[in-house]
Structures are given as structure tokens and as C-alpha cells.
Design a protein around this motif. Structure first.
Motif, PDB file in Angstrom:
ATOM      1  N   ARG A 435       0.777  -1.456  -0.024  1.00  0.00           N
ATOM      2  CA  ARG A 435      -0.128   0.080   0.001  1.00  0.00           C
ATOM      3  C   ARG A 435       0.938   1.214  -0.042  1.00  0.00           C
ATOM      4  O   ARG A 435       0.583   2.105  -0.619  1.00  0.00           O
ATOM      5  CB  ARG A 435      -0.934  -0.124   1.114  1.00  0.00           C
ATOM      6  N   ALA A 436       2.151   1.154   0.792  1.00  0.00           N
ATOM      7  CA  ALA A 436       2.796   2.406   0.854  1.00  0.00           C
ATOM      8  C   ALA A 436       3.393   2.775  -0.902  1.00  0.00           C
ATOM      9  O   ALA A 436       3.420   3.842  -1.160  1.00  0.00           O
ATOM     10  CB  ALA A 436       4.150   1.958   1.612  1.00  0.00           C
ATOM     11  N   VAL A 437       3.866   1.593  -1.438  1.00  0.00           N
ATOM     12  CA  VAL A 437       4.273   1.874  -2.890  1.00  0.00           C
ATOM     13  C   VAL A 437       3.195   2.234  -3.554  1.00  0.00           C
ATOM     14  O   VAL A 437       3.194   3.145  -4.539  1.00  0.00           O
ATOM     15  CB  VAL A 437       4.518   0.571  -3.466  1.00  0.00           C
ATOM     16  N   ASP A 438       1.807   1.824  -3.517  1.00  0.00           N
ATOM     17  CA  ASP A 438       0.683   2.343  -4.060  1.00  0.00           C
ATOM     18  C   ASP A 438       0.391   3.875  -4.170  1.00  0.00           C
ATOM     19  O   ASP A 438       0.143   4.581  -4.690  1.00  0.00           O
ATOM     20  CB  ASP A 438      -0.563   1.573  -3.777  1.00  0.00           C
ATOM     21  N   ARG A 439       0.634   4.089  -2.605  1.00  0.00           N
ATOM     22  CA  ARG A 439       0.338   5.660  -2.445  1.00  0.00           C
ATOM     23  C   ARG A 439       1.454   6.680  -2.799  1.00  0.00           C
ATOM     24  O   ARG A 439       1.114   7.617  -3.169  1.00  0.00           O
ATOM     25  CB  ARG A 439       0.446   5.782  -0.737  1.00  0.00           C
ATOM     26  N   LEU A 440       2.634   6.024  -3.084  1.00  0.00           N
ATOM     27  CA  LEU A 440       3.758   6.652  -3.702  1.00  0.00           C
ATOM     28  C   LEU A 440       3.519   7.049  -5.088  1.00  0.00           C
ATOM     29  O   LEU A 440       3.673   7.973  -5.501  1.00  0.00           O
ATOM     30  CB  LEU A 440       5.127   6.182  -3.311  1.00  0.00           C
ATOM     31  N   ARG A 441       2.866   5.948  -5.572  1.00  0.00           N
ATOM     32  CA  ARG A 441       2.595   6.117  -6.929  1.00  0.00           C
ATOM     33  C   ARG A 441       1.514   7.245  -7.136  1.00  0.00           C
ATOM     34  O   ARG A 441       1.219   7.988  -8.162  1.00  0.00           O
ATOM     35  CB  ARG A 441       1.822   4.783  -7.619  1.00  0.00           C
ATOM     36  N   ALA A 442       0.428   7.193  -6.335  1.00  0.00           N
ATOM     37  CA  ALA A 442      -0.653   8.215  -6.337  1.00  0.00           C
ATOM     38  C   ALA A 442      -0.345   9.596  -6.263  1.00  0.00           C
ATOM     39  O   ALA A 442      -1.270  10.447  -6.813  1.00  0.00           O
ATOM     40  CB  ALA A 442      -1.560   7.840  -5.200  1.00  0.00           C
ATOM     41  N   VAL A 443       0.894   9.882  -5.496  1.00  0.00           N
ATOM     42  CA  VAL A 443       1.218  11.159  -5.607  1.00  0.00           C
ATOM     43  C   VAL A 443       2.355  11.401  -6.497  1.00  0.00           C
ATOM     44  O   VAL A 443       3.355  12.533  -6.330  1.00  0.00           O
ATOM     45  CB  VAL A 443       1.856  11.460  -3.928  1.00  0.00           C
TER      46      VAL A 443
END
Length: 646
Positions: A435-443
Motif C-alpha cells: 500500500r505504501a508503494v501504491d500511495r507513492l504512485r498516487a502522489v
């Protein structure tokens, strides 16, 4: 995936200091282990025919008063001397670190009691404390170990206390507290790793000092007792024949010096190795986790309600009403779901303290009071701290001013983001990292899977700020509090961060409270603006009417001070004369009156209330102005950027 290769920790050993230190420590440890096995029997052989002889081929350092070989005894004594010194150091470091960091997790009264006790103990010389404890615990090796260890503890406690205090004020610690991390976990994960290096250095230096102190106690007869012997006892015995055989006293003394030097040099090497945080990482990117559904609520629903918020601290020399300084005095506003509200004002106007009070980050001796301080319908000041921590950790995101201090420098970016999901969503370590990787992609962090395994210093300023916003999005925040998030960034990155905040607000229905000293930054990202001066809101108005409807002289002065592209470069820049009042200064009347060209006697004697001045417009001024804002020396109206949308 490309792999970044960094110099390894072992490269430290190739330096002259590192090589010498390692060689000395290895030699000392090998000697401590092997010497009793090789020369233990020879060191105990009594030869009545060779009493107190000088150096010879059979006995290179001579013999003692029983004819025992001094060289063999010095070599064999290395095990007991090193063991006792290391054991005493471990006791001192462990007890000192516990005492030094205890105030961070104990209640405030207990923490102050521990701090006072440490301060008193530090005032006594270490040798005096060691002698005192040696008498208390009794003569012998066990008593000497406890005595030296406890004598070292106050110094390590003061060091750990100072280091922990310097780290506890960092933004990444505040971010962890907002995320709901408990005190003990905060100490272990965020504070101790950042103070480990100086503690390691001082521990190894302390080992050398402990060796010297232990030898001193044994020399005085308070340490190791017969038939055992260490370098201190051998030094005492050799002193009796120093005029006949100086080597009998010099050999154990030289051993103490050499081993102490080895400990000190090894401490420097170890600290450098710990500081070289490098590893070659090559892992496939994890599968992305679907983003959660938007949770903004109905537009206009109150997310945050603040009424008559006051923040006070003990005043310098007891100045201020009741001996306290009140830098935030009577702030009232509300933020609805999906709404963007900006807070502007000069430095010292109380903007950041207001944000910290809303986020429950004001600690003693600061005091926060309010007639109402509700977040998502929960009264923050009347709710138990555990429930408040859980609420803020899952529904409020904090973006701090300096992106470099917003992250723990000793932990990888991905781990710091994943901690939020592990703490509040109960995800496993692997799922939290995904999820951390996904949130980094989101920003919009490029190569998010690789970047998640990097340290903060490997990110640029703009990417660190994006990652900080991504940390807030690990849960489903209903409110993002951004405290001057663009101050340390260049104008291009500023625009990117503002667009990102706007996109987050529009896509997820998240409310935004943006704080800045730059009115143009706030006008470019917010629909409503609160102007603060001297701890109060002096004007509250929609951004659309900022240039034409701003009525408070302070708001108009801030706008007039913004240079335009066609500003006459030969004319002096517009400034606001004077300076803001000090927080401890007793104010009578309007706080802006001494700097206002329109102030009269009424302004100096009575403080205007924040009253309605139109549709969704409030102003606190006895003489509100009308008309468009014009920059001094510039005939054109000041231009503000459009609201950043994507």
C-alpha cells in the motif's frame, strides 16, 4: 529493475584509523580468550628460587615476590580485565539510556522527577560515585562492577536525555504522533535509532574509562581480590618493586593504556560504520493495492469546528496575563468537507500554533483551551488521549514545512509509510508495504517500488514533500493540514505540490487547511482565506473577492506588498511599516493599530470583534476599507494566480 550500488560498511575498515582500531580490538579479544588457555598454568607457577628477579631470557619482564612470571600474568589478566570493564560499561549504558529516555514515555511529573535525579547525580564526580558505590556494594569484583556501572549511568543518562530531546522536536516525530504511534513505540522506532551513533561512540569511550576505573579500584584493594588478579592488582604489586624492576609496574599500566586506546578508536570506527547506511537492493515491485473509496462525506458537512481557541505558554520572567504568554488568542473558524481554507499572516501571527493545536501536538507546558474544538464531531479536548490518537491517526494528515525533517533519516521511506497502515489498519508488513508503494504512485513519485526502499536523503525536496503527502493518504484522511508545505521548495516544485494537494482534495473529497506566509500561494490553492495577525483572525473572506473585497488594512497591505511583473524596478518595494507585537506584549485595542495609517483613538483603546462584512465575509476592524487593492508605486492591480486544478 535498476539497482543503486552504494559503498558498504566494510569500506570504513580500509581507512587507517578503522584498520588500526579493528586490528587492536581483534588482538585484545583474541588475547582475552586464548591467553588463559595458553599461559594460565605458567602464570601460576611459584618459583622460590627466582623471587623478584629483573628481566631475563627466562622471564622477559621479571618475576614477582613469589617468583611467578610477570609477562604471563599480564597476558592472562587480560580476560578478567576486559570482561569486567565491558560488563560495567553495559550496565552503565543500559541504565543510563533507560533513565535518559524515560521522561519521553513516563507521565510528566514522573519524567521531571527522573530528570532532577539525573541532574543531581551528574553533579558528582564519577570517581567519587564509584568509590561511594564500591563501599555500598562491598569489596570485590561484583561490587566494583556495579559501582563503576552505576557511576557511569548519570553521564549516559544526561547524554541520552539531550539527544532524545533534540530528536523529539523533529517533524517526523510529530508526524508519527499524529499517525497514532504510541510513546514506547515512538521511542524505540524513531528516537533511539537516531541517537544510537553518539551513544555507541560514548559507550566505547566509556569502556576505556571503565577499564581505567576498574584498574584503579583494584589498585586500591577495592576491586578484584586474591587469588584472582587483573591489571590493577598487578600494577599495585609491581609498584612495590618499581625501583628494582620498573617493568613489573609499567607492563600492566601499558596494557590498560593500549586497550583503552583500542576501545576509543573502535568506537569511532563503529560509529562511522553505523552511519554508512548502505545496501544493494533489488526486489520486484509488489502488486498494487486498490485505493480506498473516497470518504469525503457530504459537501459542507463540518469536518473541523474551532471556537475561541487559545494557546498559552509560561511567559518569560512571568510576563503576560497571569504570567503566561498567549500567542493564539480567540481563533474561531470551521472547515467543511471538501473545502479548502488558507491561513495567512506574517511570522509570529499564530498560524502554525493553530495548526498544531488542531492536531493535538501542543505539549506541556503549553496549554490549549477552546469553547469548542471538534473534529468529525468529536470534542478533542474532552476525549481520552487514546481515542483522540486513533481518530487523528486515521482521519487527519499533517504535512510539515521542511520535507527533510519530516521523515526519520534512519528508516526507509516505505517503512515509514507502511507503519501508518500497520498501526491503524492492521495490515501485515507485506500488505502495508504494498500500500505504501501504491500511495507513492498516487502522489506521482516515479519508480515508486524502488523509491520505497530508499532513505529520505536520497529523495529531492519535492519528492520528499510528495512522499509526506503520500503518508497522509495511507489511511483515508478527512482533513489535510499543510503547514507551509512549499516554503523550502522552488517555484516550479511549489506549483506541483499545490496541484497535488488540490487533486487530492477534489478526488477524495478531503478538506484542506493550508498555512502559509505567502498570500499568493494560499490564493492559488484555496477557496477561502483566513488572515491572522497577533494571534487572531482579522479577516475571513472568499478567495474570489480577495482583490476587490478585502477590507482590513492588514490584508490590503499584504496584497499591496506582492510585486507584479510590471512593477517599477526603480521604485522601492512596498512594505508594511513597523513590526508585529511580541506574543508576551500586553495589547490594548486593535493589535494592528500601531502600524495602521487609518488608526484613531478608538483603535488604540478598543479591540474590534470579528463581524460580518458581507456574504461569507467577516472582518475585525473599526475602519474597514473599500475598493480594489493597488500596489504602492504600481498603477496596476495586483494579479494573483488562478486556483491550481488538474
Amino acid at each position: 529493475m535498476p539497482v543503486r550500488k552504494a559503498p558498504g560498511r566494510l569500506s570504513v575498515l580500509r581507512t587507517p584509523v578503522g584498520g588500526c582500531a579493528t586490528a587492536l580490538v581483534v588482538l585484545v579479544l583474541a588475547l582475552a580468550v586464548l591467553a588463559p588457555l595458553i599461559w594460565g598454568d605458567r602464570a601460576s607457577v611459584v618459583d622460590t628460587g627466582a623471587l623478584q628477579q629483573g628481566p631475563s631470557g627466562a622471564h622477559p619482564l621479571g618475576t614477582d615476590n613469589l617468583g611467578r612470571d610477570i609477562l604471563h600474568r599480564v597476558l592472562v589478566a587480560s580476560r578478567l580485565s576486559v570482561e569486567l570493564a565491558v560488563l560495567a560499561t553495559l550496565i552503565g549504558v543500559a541504565s543510563g539510556t533507560v533513565l535518559g529516555t524515560a521522561p519521553s514515555v513516563l507521565p510528566r511529573w514522573a519524567g521531571r522527577l527522573v530528570t532532577s535525579a539525573v541532574g543531581i547525580a551528574v553533579a558528582f564526580p564519577g570517581l567519587l560515585l564509584a568509590l561511594f558505590f564500591a563501599i555500598v556494594f562491598g569489596v570485590g569484583a561484583k561490587g566494583a562492577v556495579l559501582a563503576i556501572g552505576l557511576a557511569m549511568a548519570p553521564g549516559f543518562a544526561r547524554l541520552a536525555q539531550t539527544l532524545a530531546a533534540s530528536v523529539s522536536g523533529r517533524d517526523f516525530v510529530a508526524a508519527a504522533r499524529v499517525a497514532g504511534v504510541g510513546r514506547a513505540r515512538l521511542l524505540v522506532r524513531h528516537v533511539l535509532p537516531n541517537i544510537a551513533e553518539p551513544l555507541i561512540v560514548n559507550a566505547t569511550v566509556g569502556a576505556g574509562m571503565a577499564l581505567l576505573a576498574f584498574s584503579g579500584l583494584s589498585f586500591l584493594g577495592l576491586g578484584v581480590q586474591a587469588p584472582d588478579y587483573d591489571w590493577g592488582r598487578l600494577l599495585g604489586e609491581g609498584l612495590n618493586q618499581i625501583y628494582v624492576n620498573p617493568a613489573a609496574a609499567l607492563a600492566p599500566g601499558a596494557a590498560v593504556v593500549i586497550v583503552g586506546l583500542a576501545f576509543n578508536l573502535f568506537g569511532e570506527t563503529l560509529a562511522a560504520a553505523v552511519g554508512a547506511r548502505t545496501r544493494v537492493v533489488s526486489t520486484p515491485p509488489p502488486a498494487p493495492v486498490p485505493a480506498p473509496a473516497p470518504s469525503g462525506g457530504t459537501p459542507g458537512d463540518p469536518v473541523l469546528v474551532v471556537e475561541n481557541l487559545r494557546v498559552s505558554f509560561p511567559g518569560p520572567d512571568g510576563r503576560g496575563p497571569g504570567g503566561r504568554t498567549t500567542p493564539v488568542r480567540g481563533v474561531s473558524f470551521a472547515v467543511g468537507a471538501g473545502e479548502s481554507v488558507g491561513v495567512v499572516g506574517e511570522s509570529g501571527s499564530g498560524k502554525s500554533l493553530t495548526a498544531l493545536a488542531v492536531s493535538q501536538l501542543i505539549e506541556r507546558p503549553g496549554v490549549v483551551t477552546a469553547d469548542r474544538l471538534d473534529f468529525l464531531g468529536t470534542p478533542l479536548l474532552d476525549t481520552p488521549a487514546r481515542q483522540v490518537r486513533g481518530l487523528l491517526g486515521t482521519s487527519l494528515a499533517m504535512v510539515f514545512q521542511d520535507p527533510m525533517t519530516s521523515f526519520n533519516p534512519t528508516r526507509r521511506i516505505g517503512r515509514q509509510l507502511a507503519e501508518v497502515a500497520e498501526e491503524h489498519q492492521g495490515l501485515t508488513r507485506g500488505k502495508a508495504h504494498a500500500r505504501a508503494v501504491d500511495r507513492l504512485r498516487a502522489v506521482r513519485v516515479p519508480a515508486a517500488a524502488r523509491r520505497a526502499r530508499q532513505y529520505p536523503h536520497e529523495f529531492s525536496g519535492g519528492m520528499r514533500q510528495r512522499a509526506m503527502i503520500g503518508m497522509g493518504l495511507m489511511v483515508e484522511p478527512r482533513l489535510v493540514v499543510a503547514d507551509e508545505p512549499t516554503t523550502a521548495l522552488d517555484v516550479t516544485v511549489q506549483r506541483q505540490v499545490l496541484r497535488l494537494l488540490t487533486r487530492v482534495r477534489e478526488s477524495d473529497g478531503t478538506a484542506l487547511l493550508l498555512i502559509s506566509h505567502d498570500i499568493t500561494v494560499v490564493a492559488g490553492a484555496c477557496r477561502r482565506i483566513l488572515v491572522m495577525y497577533a494571534g487572531r483572525v482579522v479577516e475571513d473572506l472568499p478567495t474570489a473577492g480577495l482583490l476587490t473585497a478585502a477590507r482590513h488594512p492588514y490584508t490590503r497591505a499584504l496584497l499591496a506588498a506582492v510585486p507584479a511583473l510590471d512593477t517599477d524596478r526603480d521604485a522601492p518595494l512596498a512594505v508594511i511599516p513597523g513590526r508585529p507585537p511580541e506574543p508576551a506584549e500586553a495589547l490594548s485595542g486593535c493589535a494592528f493599530a500601531p502600524r495602521c495609517p487609518f488608526a484613531d483613538e478608538r483603535c488604540h483603546s478598543a479591540d474590534p470583534a470579528l463581524a460580518a462584512a458581507g456574504d461569507a465575509h467577516r472582518v475585525a476592524c473599526w475602519h474597514p476599507r473599500d475598493g480594489a487593492v493597488v500596489a504602492a508605486g504600481n498603477p496596476s492591480v495586483v494579479e494573483l494566480p488562478e486556483v491550481a486544478h488538474e
